[in-house]
Design an enzyme around this catalytic site. Sequence first.
Site, short mmCIF file in Angstrom:
data_model
loop_
_atom_site.label_atom_id
_atom_site.label_comp_id
_atom_site.label_asym_id
_atom_site.label_seq_id
_atom_site.Cartn_x
_atom_site.Cartn_y
_atom_site.Cartn_z
N HIS A 1 0.80 -1.32 -0.02
CA HIS A 1 -0.06 0.13 0.19
C HIS A 1 0.80 1.42 0.06
O HIS A 1 1.56 1.46 0.92
CB HIS A 1 -0.92 -0.03 1.11
CG HIS A 1 -1.95 1.24 1.28
ND1 HIS A 1 -3.10 0.79 0.86
CD2 HIS A 1 -1.70 2.47 1.73
CE1 HIS A 1 -3.83 2.06 1.31
NE2 HIS A 1 -2.90 3.07 1.74
N HIS B 1 -0.66 2.59 11.91
CA HIS B 1 0.10 3.48 11.88
C HIS B 1 0.39 4.45 13.21
O HIS B 1 -0.72 4.82 13.87
CB HIS B 1 -0.01 4.22 10.56
CG HIS B 1 0.70 5.67 10.37
ND1 HIS B 1 2.12 5.07 10.15
CD2 HIS B 1 0.93 6.67 9.73
CE1 HIS B 1 2.93 6.24 9.91
NE2 HIS B 1 2.13 7.17 9.41
N GLU C 1 -2.49 14.02 11.77
CA GLU C 1 -3.45 14.03 10.67
C GLU C 1 -4.93 14.28 10.87
O GLU C 1 -5.49 13.62 11.67
CB GLU C 1 -3.47 12.53 10.18
CG GLU C 1 -2.34 11.87 9.73
CD GLU C 1 -1.96 10.26 9.52
OE1 GLU C 1 -3.29 9.78 9.19
OE2 GLU C 1 -1.05 9.82 9.73
N TYR D 1 -15.76 6.75 3.79
CA TYR D 1 -14.09 6.12 3.88
C TYR D 1 -14.01 4.67 4.19
O TYR D 1 -14.66 4.20 4.86
CB TYR D 1 -13.45 7.10 4.82
CG TYR D 1 -12.24 7.02 4.98
CD1 TYR D 1 -11.34 7.13 3.76
CD2 TYR D 1 -11.57 6.54 6.18
CE1 TYR D 1 -9.95 7.08 3.98
CE2 TYR D 1 -10.13 6.11 6.39
CZ TYR D 1 -9.43 6.42 5.15
OH TYR D 1 -8.02 6.38 5.32
N HIS E 1 -5.91 12.27 14.28
CA HIS E 1 -4.75 11.57 14.81
C HIS E 1 -3.68 12.14 14.98
O HIS E 1 -3.06 12.44 14.19
CB HIS E 1 -4.76 10.44 13.91
CG HIS E 1 -6.09 9.59 13.83
ND1 HIS E 1 -6.60 9.02 12.44
CD2 HIS E 1 -7.06 9.02 14.48
CE1 HIS E 1 -7.69 8.43 12.60
NE2 HIS E 1 -7.83 8.68 13.87
N HIS F 1 -3.45 4.54 15.01
CA HIS F 1 -4.77 4.44 14.20
C HIS F 1 -4.60 3.62 13.03
O HIS F 1 -3.47 3.09 12.63
CB HIS F 1 -5.02 5.96 13.87
CG HIS F 1 -4.02 6.60 13.03
ND1 HIS F 1 -3.01 7.18 13.32
CD2 HIS F 1 -4.01 6.81 11.62
CE1 HIS F 1 -2.21 7.76 12.59
NE2 HIS F 1 -2.71 7.56 11.48
#
Length: 437
Positions: free
Chosen positions: A291, A334, A340, A349, A364, A370
């Site tokens: 990703h 992460h 963020e 989403y 976050h 998160h």
Amino acid sequence: MGEDYKYLTGFGSHFATEDPRCPDTLPVGQNSPQKCPRGLYAEQLSGTAFTAPRLENSRSWLYRIRPSVVHMPFIRYHGAPHFHDNWSEQPPDPNQMRWSPFDIPPGGSVDFVDGLHTVCGAGDARGRHGVAVHMYLCNASMNNRAFYNSDGDFLIVPQQGSLDIVTEFGRIHVAPNEIVVIQQGMRFSVAVSGPTRGYILEVYDNHFRLPDLGPIGANGLANPRDFKTPVAWFEDREVETFRIISKFQGALFVATQKHSPFDVVAWHGNYAPYKYNLADFMVINSVSFDHCDPSIFTVLTCPSHKSGTAIADFVIFPPRWSVQEHTFRPPYYHRNCMSEFMGLIYGSYEAKEGAFRPGGASLHSMMTPHGPDKNCFEGASNAKLEPQRVADGTQSFMFESSLSMAVTKWGAETCQKLDAKYYECWQALEKHFKISN
């Protein structure tokens, strides 16, 4: 609309434009002649220091009916009580935060300025170093009122309702799934039609620019040709009272004058407002495995003095194909050295379907973990990996900053939209560990 909204294309270009009603208005061969054509005043608006390197230097020359200095003294403005940069009014809170859609005023007459609400931010406008995230929640047009920001740039993301914006440089129409950037010092007025809501990213340090493409090459992401700057347009309108509202050192001030400030008949330069349609973003993504980092979706960036690190990035997650092999395709779990802040324009989403809704947000903070909730994790971990469309009918975005942002009292308490149970979406994640494969 075609007659009212005309644009010049290109990002950071040097434009020369005059209102079609007044041809041959721009001075020829110089910026400040002894007498300007048509009896206009020449006025320079500087976006950088005079001595900034040519590559970075930005300024425009405006030819206007009256210079902008013709106004009464500024006094404090007491509207928009939740619009500020007091980052110490709440104690620090490292928890994951998610807000339900913010309420638009149901009645009364609340325009763009009075509908500004600060959610979070960091830094100091006086030192020209910082970032802030605001919501605008309004239901009425600005009437004989204009606003400008002495502290920094506004990147405005409409979520519900279109904005008809009059600026000193011309007129701009911006709808959901478009953005508009109004740079430091530019005066503008916003007209709306009904309940209107959106997000604002404010930066104090620098101006937004396109990110470097590096190994991507010459093309991709947000292409310069797709940015639009308004053609010159003016009004010669005298009124009893026109109010100019200024954000200065984090506070609001107002001055009055007896004419419209939108009296620029012609202008030239490379410092101007601009809009961009997010549907024009040319997605670059993985076609093999893993990703990609969200930085690959950066539309605009405001760089800091630290190489490769932004005061703020504006990142989108648009509709696209996902084709990675033997890969967990949604965003990975992460902990980030950046802050963020996410918003949702429309749709759902992929990493948290359902509870994260259009007009809401999440934050976050630095090093706060998160990632996907259980349903997303289990579904993606067991899905058949074949080419599939991601985010159709959805447009989410992220304001990412290298600064550690504090949440205001309005964001934490007054708005009453903070989800105290957000953490529960991860509690059902199960242990799958096995000693032997």
